[in-house]
Design a protein around this motif. Structure first.
Motif, PDB file in Angstrom:
ATOM      1  N   GLN A 161       0.508  -1.289   0.006  1.00  0.00           N
ATOM      2  CA  GLN A 161       0.224  -0.077  -0.341  1.00  0.00           C
ATOM      3  C   GLN A 161       1.314   1.290   0.365  1.00  0.00           C
ATOM      4  O   GLN A 161       0.215   2.342  -1.240  1.00  0.00           O
ATOM      5  N   ALA A 176       0.918   4.078  -2.894  1.00  0.00           N
ATOM      6  CA  ALA A 176       0.466   5.534  -2.973  1.00  0.00           C
ATOM      7  C   ALA A 176       1.930   6.331  -3.514  1.00  0.00           C
ATOM      8  O   ALA A 176       1.562   7.208  -3.766  1.00  0.00           O
ATOM      9  N   GLN A 209       1.233   6.219  -6.841  1.00  0.00           N
ATOM     10  CA  GLN A 209       0.449   7.568  -6.923  1.00  0.00           C
ATOM     11  C   GLN A 209      -0.348   6.078  -8.505  1.00  0.00           C
ATOM     12  O   GLN A 209      -1.097   6.611  -9.069  1.00  0.00           O
TER      13      GLN A 209
END
Length: 338
Positions: A67, A71, A74
């Protein structure tokens, strides 16, 4: 490699890592087995290691690292085409990649486990590159994760001082062929040295009928012949890095960072010396994490990125080595701005 012809290149666009909060220090170990902080630090460079609790799992660590990498890149989980989990310690012997795929919501991705022990992340990186370079996939999540504490004999001071738990992940995306950031690689294995580092099956006999007996599943703790592994690594790792650099049409002098599997500080120092690289160009977080197997390279890579060490354009010589025996190197040009 630079002289290849591909429909796409690759680039790392995000990184993430995760480690258990629990720490076992050398002082703690000295109360468990006949050893000392000085003995461990001098011989390995390790000061503490992160250990997963029974409630933590490869799934929880791998999901957290994934995760974070998504992130940074993007990238939405639904955009992923492929999830590769490099591990030797899945929660499920049938594989844990699919569990992470589900946990992060990568509903369009195929997922599978890859086992090459401490070389797993480098082998996984090269595998991911082939899927992208051929045009089959465009966005890949590569995870290196292990919970070796499950398989350590905590009464064996030759191995219990070494291993820790953790996870690291990177997002790899397709680029234009002339912007390929995997500049060169070399992979090797030698099964004749398998006996030097093992986590072997040791089945218990179960009679099904008078004529049929099977072995019920069980594994021995990790066993290692440390001196043989050390000699192997010091000889073979510089050699495989130089071969990968040759494929990349680069020399050791052009390497900005040496990023080795975090197994032993003496090994890392010896490899750097053979490549004529100064200590300040070696990425090391071994003292804080111990040997986290397939997690060690991506975990150290992510820490170096967040510490601001890595600059866009830097040449990183990665090398994993371990059980199998397997070893390999990948020459990567970093492209993420700190």
């Amino acid at each position: 490699m630079r002289n290849g012809f591909y429909s796409a290149g690759i680039g790392i666009t995000g990184s993430g890592s995760a480690a258990p909060a629990g720490r076992l220090t050398n002082q703690d170990l000295a109360r468990m087995v006949e050893t000392s902080d000085d003995w461990i630090t001098t011989r390995t460079g390790i000061q503490q290691r992160c250990l997963a609790t029974p409630k933590e799992s490869l799934l929880t660590l791998g999901t957290e690292a994934s995760q974070k990498a998504l992130a940074m890149a993007q990238v939405q989980p639904q955009e992923l085409d492929l999830v590769i989990l490099a591990t030797s310690t899945p929660d499920d012997l049938f594989g844990s990649a699919v569990s992470i795929q589900r946990a992060i919501g990568a509903t369009q991705a195929v997922a599978f486990d890859l086992t090459a022990a401490c070389s797993g992340f480098v082998f996984g990186l090269v595998n991911a590159a082939q899927f992208i370079r051929t045009g089959a996939y465009r966005k890949v999540l590569l995870i290196g994760a292990d919970i070796l504490s499950r398989w350590v004999d905590w009464s064996d001071r030759s191995t219990c001082i070494l291993f820790g738990d953790g996870a690291g992940a990177v997002v790899i995306e397709a680029t234009a062929p002339d912007r390929d950031r995997l500049l060169g690689f070399e992979l090797c294995s030698d099964g004749s040295l398998n006996h030097t580092l093992t986590l072997n099956h040791q089945g218990e006999e179960k009679n099904l009928t008078e004529e049929v007996t099977v072995g019920q599943g069980k594994y021995q703790p990790i066993t290692m012949k440390g001196k043989e592994v050390y000699r192997f690594a010091v000889e073979k790792v510089p050699e495989v890095i130089l071969k990968a650099l040759f494929h990349a049409e680069l020399t050791a002098e052009q390497v900005d960072w040496l990023l080795l599997h975090q197994a032993n500080q003496r090994i890392m120092d010896a490899v750097a010396q053979r490549l004529n690289l100064p200590p300040e160009r070696v990425i090391s977080n071994l003292a804080s994490y111990g040997n986290t197997s397939a997690a060690s390279i991506p975990l150290a890579l992510d820490e170096a990125q967040h510490a601001g060490k890595l600059k866009s354009g830097d040449i990183i010589a990665m090398s994993g080595f371990g059980a199998g025996l397997t070893w390999g190197s990948a020459i990567v040009q970093w492209q993420i701005e700190s």
